[in-house]
Design an enzyme around this catalytic site. Structure first.
Site, PDB file in Angstrom:
ATOM      1  CD  GLU A   7      31.801 -19.843  11.341  1.00 44.71           C
ATOM      2  OE1 GLU A   7      31.163 -20.550  10.543  1.00 44.71           O
ATOM      3  OE2 GLU A   7      32.889 -19.292  11.065  1.00 44.71           O
ATOM      4  NE  ARG A  26      21.434 -25.040   5.690  1.00 41.91           N
ATOM      5  CZ  ARG A  26      22.127 -24.176   6.441  1.00 41.91           C
ATOM      6  NH1 ARG A  26      21.742 -22.920   6.564  1.00 41.91           N
ATOM      7  NH2 ARG A  26      23.215 -24.548   7.044  1.00 41.91           N
ATOM      8  CE  LYS A  39      25.764 -17.945  10.645  1.00 42.69           C
ATOM      9  NZ  LYS A  39      26.525 -18.567  11.710  1.00 42.69           N
TER      10      LYS A  39
END
Ligand code: ATP
Ligand code: MG
Length: 562
Positions: free
Chosen positions: A35, A262, A272
């Site tokens: 994204e 992850r 982020k």
């Protein structure tokens, strides 16, 4: 790129099984789907290396897909940065795709779902909808708008699209099952109204599709065979499949979502949102600050793409989340830089050394090997003269036998030069050493072939010639956080663990050849670590970043503290 020979990971096992049960090899296709709401970090590097690594292993295309469905957080700057970082890591994508390119198709499919009685417009506020969701153990309740007629739904959805309603007035929901054991299947939202301009579609749209509705359908449009995502999406898989069921037609490939853990890195944060906070609140000097765990920060610090790829390959992929110690990344930085970084001499904390029996005004240019690890790297010459700088910590007036550096009455070799002996010191009124006076053995020059040149002394020091050296700024970085898992504390936030000493700026003396160094050039300052020229450098004013020390200094500190 060379592919490491190692055993298959569990994702590769899944693919191998699929190849045995019907998939053709030419049907394999992968994607990396960031994204564009921030810069890529070292966690993303794992996903990039996984997806592009599969592309290389199976000779299959890999798309770079921007998951750009939330105009409130996404920007072109991030798109550009992501492309730069993936390329820098050494990967080539097949197609550059944008979820926003599928807005029309997604809309048209949504209309089909409405027509088939599989979606409806809900006109309640988000609070009412949340109350009706139920709990994992209790079923939810149906919205009073759930049984709207198809024609009413179509009309309302059309008006939503045309901008006739304010934000929050309506949403489009999939009509699945409000009593479903998987909460995500309880009539999930597919579209919301957002009167925000999008960085690519401008004001064409004021309804935006949600992640779950977008992701699988985008995979389907691109005919991605294996859609790999992180574990938090495991419960979403059922919904991913339900949405695909609504659109997949015969003789097309049906994408598969599979999950891996992850990757977290110790002494930093890989999110982020948190990294954006560090930037916005000025804790660091931007996304590419060398202390950041971003790809751009690591690049600016002097890390190589090979080091990041080797790091990602070594830690591999896992089914369970864990924290990888940052020293593993440091190890891979050192390992690769050791092979490729030219050796030079720079003195970071200088003290003057005068060789009293060396003729005044004389200079010699001595041969120095650029990289003992790489015979191709050749050699250079460096100037030697009567007055030099060495590191202040490399000299002691008195020291025990274990101190192999310079002490009064003791001998050391100056790297690529002569054996010297410390005779006396000159101090200022505060007692601080101003000069160390030495004598040298003129037959001991390295490489001169004399018996004296072969003589072994315990210590070898780096040095620069005072008249020839120039000063440059050196930014010495340390870990940004003092705690191994700064964002895992119940009572404190990650900002409470910021290391106040993560940046120290010093002025150091460099051998003259370094004047020609260009931003991005990487070096080993002998005995001091790896350093890289920062883009802040100007022709008369070089700036170096410390990439990593030669050894793991934290390991020692942590051992002592135990
Ligand atoms: P963040 O919380 O940092 O924004 P994200 O998962 O929301 O992370 P995306 O841009 O959606 O970021 O991620 C793109 C891809 O990278 C996804 O497939 C995601 O699962 C993967 N990814 C993100 N962070 C990590 C991580 N720490 N380890 C492994 N893969 C990751
Ligand atoms: Mg995200």
């Amino acid at each position: 790129m060379k592919e490491a020979s190692r055993s298959l990971n569990f994702i590769e096992h899944i693919i191998e099984d699929d190849l045995k049960t019907g998939y053709g090899k030419d049907q394999l296709r992968f994607r990396f789907p960031p994204e564009p709401n921030g810069y890529l970090h070292v966690g993303h590097a794992s996903s990039i290396c996984l997806n592009f690594g599969l592309g290389l292993r199976y000779n299959a295309p890999v798309n770079l897909r921007f998951d750009d469905t939330n105009p409130t957080k996404e920007e072109q700057e991030y798109v550009d940065a992501i492309k730069r970082d993936v390329s820098w890591l050494g990967f080539e994508w097949d197609q550059e795709c944008y979820a926003s390119d599928y807005f029309q198709q997604l809309h048209d499919w949504a209309v089909t779902l409405i027509e088939n009685g599989k979606a409806y417009v809900d006109s309640q506020g988000s609070e009412a909808m949340a109350q009706q969701k139920g709990t994992p153990t209790e079923p939810g309740t149906n919205s009073p708008f759930r049984d709207r007629s198809v024609s009413e739904n179509l009309e309302l959805f059309e008006k939503m699209k045309n901008g006739e309603f304010p934000e929050g007035a309506h949403v489009l929901r999939a009509k699945i099952d409000m009593a479903h054991p998987n909460m995500l299947m309880r009539d999930p939202v597919m579209y919301r109204i957002l009167h925000k301009a999008h960085h690519r579609t401008g004001t064409d749209w004021c309804i935006y599709p949600m992640y779950d509705w977008t992701h699988g359908e985008s995979d389907y449009i691109e005919q991605i065979s294996h859609s790999l995502c992180t574990l938090e999406f495991l419960p979403h898989r059922e919904l991913y499949d339900w949405f695909l069921d609504q659109v997949v037609s015969a003789d097309t490939l049906r994408p598969k979502q599979r999950e891996f853990a992850r990757r977290n890195l110790s002494h930093t944060v890989v999110s982020k949102r948190k990294l954006l906070q560090l930037v916005n609140e000025g804790h660091v000097n931007g996304w590419d600050d060398p202390r950041m765990p971003t790809i751009s920060g690591l690049r600016r610090r002097g890390c190589t793409p090979e080091a990041i790829r080797n790091f990602a390959d070594t830690i591999g992929i896992a089914k369970r989340e864990n924290v990888v110690d940052v020293s593993v990344l440091d190890f891979h930085m050192r390992e690769h830089l050791n092979k490729v970084a030219p050796r030079v001499m720079a003195v970071l904390d200088p003290v003057k050394l005068v060789i009293t029996n060396y003729p005044e005004g004389k200079e010699e240019w001595l041969e120095a090997e650029n990289n003992p690890e790489d015979p191709e790297a050749g050699s250079r010459t460096i100037p030697f003269s009567r007055e030099l700088y060495i590191e202040r910590e490399d000299f002691r007036e008195e020291a025990n036998r274990k101190f192999f550096r310079l002490k009064l009455g003791g001998e050391v070799r100056l790297k690529n030069a002569y054996i010297i002996k410390a005779e006396s010191v000159v101090k200022d009124e505060k007692g601080e050493i101003q000069e160390i006076h030495c004598t040298y053995d003129d037959l001991s020059r390295s490489g001169s072939g004399t018996e004296e040149s072969q003589r072994k002394v315990k210590g070898t020091l780096h040095w620069v010639s005072a008249d020839h050296a120039f000063q440059a700024e050196v930014r010495v970085y340390d870990r940004l956080f003092t705690d191994a898992t700064p964002d895992q504390h119940k009572d404190k936030g990650f900002l409470d663990f910021i290391n106040p000493d993560s940046l120290q700026v010093i002025s150091a003396w460099m051998e003259p050849g370094l004047k020609e160094a260009q931003p991005g050039d990487r070096f080993q300052f002998q005995r001091m670590g790896y350093f890289c020229v920062d883009p802040d450098s100007t022709p008369g004013n070089l700036v170096f970043n410390r990439t990593v020390t030669l050894r793991d200094t934290w390991a020692k500190i942590e051992q002592k503290e135990e």
